[in-house]
Each structure stands twice: as C-alpha cells, then as structure tokens.
Design an enzyme around this catalytic site. Sequence first.
Site, PDB file in Angstrom:
ATOM      1  CE  LYS A 246     -93.107   1.962-124.456  1.00 34.40           C
ATOM      2  NZ  LYS A 246     -93.543   1.695-125.843  1.00 34.40           N
ATOM      3  NE  ARG A 280     -87.108   3.646-128.983  1.00 34.93           N
ATOM      4  CZ  ARG A 280     -87.598   4.470-128.055  1.00 34.93           C
ATOM      5  NH1 ARG A 280     -88.378   3.993-127.086  1.00 34.93           N
ATOM      6  NH2 ARG A 280     -87.326   5.769-128.091  1.00 34.93           N
TER       7      ARG A 280
END
Length: 298
Positions: A246, A280
């Site tokens: 991210k 995740r």
Amino acid sequence: MADKNTDFHQNSKLFDLDASVQFIRKSINVRGQLIDFNRPKVMGILNITPDSFFKGSRMGSVDTAVAAAGTMMEEGADFIDVGAYSSRPGAADVSAPEELNRLIPVISALAKNYPHLIISVDTFRAEVAEAAVKQGAHIINDISGGDLDPKMIETVARLKVPYILMHMKGTPQTMKHLAQYEDVVTEVLKACFSKVAQLKEMGITDYIIDPGFGFAKTIEHNYQLLHRLELFKMLGVPLLAGLSRKSMIWKVLDIDNSDALNGTTVLNTVALMKGADILRVHDVRPAVEAVTLIQKLG
C-alpha cells in the site's frame, strides 16, 4: 508517552470494558471446520480486475486466476480472497452485473479445482456475496462493513458464513476526501464496536475485524493505527491486517509499489507482533515466512 499497558487500560475504560479482556475469540467456523488462530493465517489476494492498484495482482482470465491460486496454496496460503471490484482510491465504479460476470466463473473454477480451498469473496454487495457463496465461496469480506448495502448484514446472517468487517468512510470514489479524525484510533475503534454490536444483534457469531489501512486514512493515520493495533484486540475477535504494497509503504520510501515487498514484510512483521491474526497479502511466501519466524518468539 504512555506505555502500551497504560494505553490499553485507558482505552478499555473509554469503551467501558474490562482492561484484562477476559475472552478473546481465536477461531471461526468455516463450513463446519473450526479454523483457529493460535498460529496467524495468510490470505492471498486474487484480483479479477483490470485496474487494481498493484499491477502484478491482476488476473486476466479464469485459467490465470486458477493457476495463481494454486501457486498461493503451494506457498502456504490459508485462504484466497477473490475480488472483482477495484477499491483503490478513485477507482471507477463497476456495476453489479459486471462484478458478477468477472467473479462467478473464477469462484466456480476455484471451488471445482481446489475443493479444500477456503475462498473469501471481496465485495460490498449482498447480491454478489450471496451468488459467490452459492458458487463455493465460504467467507464474505466487506470493505464497507455493511454501509454500502443495507442488505449485507442480514444476508450474512441468513447465509451463516464468516464475515470480515472492514472500517471505511464513504466509497472508494470519495474516501480520500473523508480522511478526517481527531483521534483515528479511538474513532475507528468506536465504529468497530458499534458494528460488532450490530452483528451480535443479528446473531452473527463468526466475524473478523479489519481496521482498513488506506481506506479513508492518510499515511499518518495508517501508522497511528499500526502503532496501536494491539488495542483492537479489545474487540475480542480475530484481527486482519491488510498492508500489502500500500501507499503507506511506497510513498514513504519513494518507490513504486512493485518494489514494496520488503516494506510490506516489515510492516506485516510489526502487525504480527501487535496481534494480527490474518495477513492479507499479494505475496504469500514472504508472509508465511514472517509468520513462521514470529512464532519462534513464543
């Protein structure tokens, strides 16, 4: 600055909880099988979209998706999370029929080829979630925590499947403009407590909390959440951390997300040490290795 125990105690009083947290659920029931989190689990990301933020995760066909899932399983993935709606900031909206057209053939093929695979469907739409479960999905992963479809919570309750409830404000198209908090950790915790109460009222017993790194949060907000992630254990249920590649990694390091694997592993390690039960990730093997090494600490 207050130490971790003081911080935990103060926040427990804020939410009128026993600071010792008498019971923390460490398992969920998936299709009659009890999945425990005494060892953290790894969830591989399978994007059936042409515009996911990480180009390397995009699957262009059913066969490609099935092969990628097989590789993730070989590398140690416990779950595969399949999504057909890009939730990156500013992503274009996709209609429900289009989401279904992308998603259902892949869910069906995964269930057929890997009958023991636990499949999570990444959607905020109740009708998509229900169709995916009918085709073989076992877990519903909702980025909106039920806010974008009023039928989602009742659908989860009726289907009796585990539910991943993530915190987000707004939609993927508007969330970056809503990243405003006086205290991001307290406000996200309060929102999650409210949602947990709603789930309990509906009789939903198997659920996982995701604080939503990157969703209506600035880089600073994301690091504040990660720094105090252990406070989310007050919720008493398994905790998912979605940090993989991210912008909180690659923007800080001034690199491209294609070069963010090392940074991802660093933050995944921090998350594990602060109590994350599920990672995740786009890259399964490094996450499994992080879990294995952290487990050696006892």
